[in-house]
Design a protein around this motif. Structure first.
Motif, PDB file in Angstrom:
ATOM      1  N   ILE A 223       0.789  -1.075   0.062  1.00 11.29           N
ATOM      2  CA  ILE A 223      -0.039  -0.030   0.076  1.00 11.29           C
ATOM      3  C   ILE A 223       1.043   1.274   0.121  1.00 11.29           C
ATOM      4  N   LEU A 224       2.153   1.203   0.770  1.00  8.37           N
ATOM      5  CA  LEU A 224       2.788   2.307   0.713  1.00  8.37           C
ATOM      6  C   LEU A 224       3.446   2.521  -0.486  1.00  8.37           C
ATOM      7  N   ILE A 226       2.049   2.766  -3.277  1.00  8.76           N
ATOM      8  CA  ILE A 226       0.958   3.311  -4.127  1.00  8.76           C
ATOM      9  C   ILE A 226       0.850   4.612  -4.190  1.00  8.76           C
ATOM     10  N   SER A 229      -2.967   9.217  -3.116  1.00  9.90           N
ATOM     11  CA  SER A 229      -3.585   9.213  -1.861  1.00  9.90           C
ATOM     12  C   SER A 229      -4.951   8.446  -1.800  1.00  9.90           C
ATOM     13  N   ARG A 232      -4.304   4.581  -2.074  1.00 13.53           N
ATOM     14  CA  ARG A 232      -4.031   4.128  -0.500  1.00 13.53           C
ATOM     15  C   ARG A 232      -5.067   4.058   0.410  1.00 13.53           C
TER      16      ARG A 232
END
Length: 310
Positions: A223-224, A226, A229, A232
């Protein structure tokens, strides 16, 4: 087993230090029980009737709803009966059944949360291969393994506890039969049963927790990576409900089974949360922040209101 057992029934003492609160507790537990059954039935019905929810994530959520229907039914009906003035006694066979089904369904839920974590790992970390990794055959195999493995786990524990002789006293210091309160009533040497029960329950819980932790560690890393915002946020939102349920499930397990010293009052309160409160919250947890489930539930409720008129 029965030839060496003089106890034919056990006396459920209820939740310690709650004398005089029977009516309040009855209303409270009945309210949670009545929330649990229709809430989980609606989730299950929405998953079965909505083609949009015929995916691995919702297949396992349907299994969780089935567990949350039966899990509180192991102890709640008997408890509510004696809160209304009925007998506190439970037969020897009834106590055996309670202990078996409590650990059968509890272990199945533990395995299921692990499988659901792996499903989220496959969806977020390997989106292009997700349909191959979580094929229908794989999902069905995981579900069958969950139920069969839980049955084996509960059978071992139940046989281990009730092969011991019970000659009296027969007072169970809780509102249902479970290992920490039944085992001290045995007349024979309980050291082997205590050790195997602690290792068995602890090993299953720890192994599942480590697998869940591994899955979510990989998920967080993915996820980090991606860039957007919004991407995520959407990825985290698909996992938030599952993480909340895991915390509500594993907290009581650690407090009850993995502590060196036992506290009857704390054990009873924690088991009330685990047996009655958590199953009633899961439908809310999985539906409030899930647009697909909310749409499916609205459709089910709408059809239910229109069908009598038709």
């Amino acid at each position: 087993m029965r030839n060496c057992t003089s106890v034919t029934e056990f006396l459920l003492m209820g939740i310690p230090h709650t004398a005089g609160l029977e009516k309040v507790l009855f209303v409270l537990f009945l309210a949670f029980y009545l929330l649990t059954l229709p809430g989980n039935l609606l989730i299950l019905l929405a998953i079965l009737t909505s083609s949009n929810l015929h995916t691995p994530m919702y297949f396992f959520l349907g299994n969780l709803s089935v567990l949350d229907i039966f899990f509180p039914s192991v102890s709640s009906p008997k408890m509510m009966l004696y809160l209304t003035g009925h007998s506190h006694t439970i037969s020897y066979q009834g106590c055996v059944s309670q202990l078996f089904f409590y650990h059968f369904l509890g272990c199945a839920e533990c395995f299921l949360y692990t499988v659901m974590a792996y499903d989220r790992f496959a969806a977020i970390c390997h989106p292009l291969r997700y349909t191959v990794i979580m094929s229908s055959w794989v999902c069905a195999s995981m579900a069958v393994a969950t139920w069969m493995g839980s049955c084996l786990h509960a059978s071992v524990l139940t046989c281990l506890i009730f092969k011991l002789p019970y000659c009296g006293p027969n007072e169970v210091d809780n509102f249902f039969c479970d290992i920490p309160v039944v085992l001290p009533l045995a007349c024979g040497d309980t050291s082997l049963a205590q050790a195997v029960s602690f290792i068995n329950v602890g090993l299953v819980a720890l192994l599942c927790f480590l697998l869940i932790l591994t899955s979510y560690s990989r998920i967080v890393i993915s996820i980090l990576k991606i860039h957007s915002s919004e991407g995520r946020r959407r990825a985290f939102s698909t996992c938030s409900a599952h993480l909340t349920s895991i915390l509500l499930f594993y907290g009581p397990v650690v407090l009850i089974y993995l502590r060196p010293a036992s506290s009857p009052w704390l054990d009873s309160v924690v088991q009330v949360l685990n047996n009655i409160v958590t199953p009633s919250l899961n439908p809310l947890i999985y539906s409030l922040r899930n647009k697909e489930v909310k749409v499916a539930l609205r459709k089910v409720l709408t059809q239910g209101m229109h069908s009598p008129g038709e």
